[in-house]
Design an enzyme around this catalytic site. Sequence first.
Site, PDB file in Angstrom:
ATOM      1  N   GLN A  85       0.850 -12.375  -0.684  1.00 35.63           N
ATOM      2  CA  GLN A  85       1.077 -10.922  -0.622  1.00 35.63           C
ATOM      3  C   GLN A  85       0.673 -10.446  -1.873  1.00 35.63           C
ATOM      4  OE1 GLN A  85       4.564  -9.310   0.472  1.00 35.63           O
ATOM      5  NE2 GLN A  85       3.741  -7.215   0.723  1.00 35.63           N
ATOM      6  N   ARG A 142       9.339  -9.245  17.354  1.00 33.94           N
ATOM      7  CA  ARG A 142       8.760  -8.044  16.430  1.00 33.94           C
ATOM      8  C   ARG A 142       7.932  -7.313  17.685  1.00 33.94           C
ATOM      9  NH1 ARG A 142      11.987  -7.370  12.467  1.00 33.94           N
ATOM     10  NH2 ARG A 142      12.296  -9.381  11.097  1.00 33.94           N
TER      11      ARG A 142
END
Length: 249
Positions: free
Chosen positions: A103, A199
């Site tokens: 990230q 999710r």
Amino acid sequence: MIFLEPRITLLSRPSFTEPGHLPVAWLGESTDGERLAEFAGRLCYMSQKNPASRATRDYLENIKKQGHGSVLEHANYSLLLEGVSRSLTHELVRHRAGFGFSQLSQRYVDESEANFVMPPAIIGDEVLTAAWQAQVESAQKSYVALVDQLMQRYAWVGDKVHRRKMAREAARGVLPNSTETKIVVTANARAWRTMLELRSSEGAEFEIRRCAIAMLRLLQGEAPGFFSDFEVYQAVDRAEAARISYHKV
Ligand SMILES: Cc1cc2nc3c(=O)[nH]c(=O)nc-3n(C[C@H](O)[C@H](O)[C@H](O)COP(=O)(O)OP(=O)(O)OC[C@H]3O[C@@H](n4cnc5c(N)ncnc54)[C@H](O)[C@@H]3O)c2cc1C
């Protein structure tokens, strides 16, 4: 820039090389990832001759039904996610088994001109949009001012890269959860299934749910044999959700 939806790019998919000494009697349409999983499954029983005459996607359907999901772990897919918020990635990186993440670093990267992701529940409402936008703009101004002041405070640190890092890592404390980030996510097909099931369900937070549905559609196009049992539907909250036939294979 304000993102109203995620940008998702496929970075990698499996490449399967069939060993010449163990050929499989393939049937039906399939991709490398699906053939890799079938090859692994057939090796367990040395059934390369395909006695049940199943097409690859029917074979994988049976694998999911039997809960023999470990063969799905051979097929890895990498996605680049952009236009997602730090709050989304905070939830995403909780998925451990079979996942790899890289990230954007807020310590190394200057966020003075960072983008933001509008929470889906706010989109389309002028008053809420104005209130949210005023807050994120004000937070960004504070960030810029703090970086400047911290660079002066630590002027005695000779290594400029280190000094910038010291300033940015402290100043980022005022940036909101809505700050846009970028993340490379790699997972095997079994891990993708487990995460997407959680999710894309109605209980998931709106932004990650929207992203999960988008990732699901991309992966369904890549490898239907792994993901075709997910069904996207319109939930009572008027957003899309997905349900699955085979829970946690
Ligand atoms: C709707 C929703 C609400 C949530 N709310 C909260 C919240 O309020 N607070 C919070 O902290 N989190 C929350 N979470 C995150 C949640 O608790 C999990 O951390 C996240 O969903 C990852 O799930 P997982 O551990 O099953 O996934 P993974 O880490 O990908 O693991 C997949 C599976 O592998 C097995 N596994 C992995 N690691 C281990 C281990 N160490 N030991 C044994 N088995 C293992 C388990 O079967 C697990 O289900 C929420 C998640 C959802 C979907």
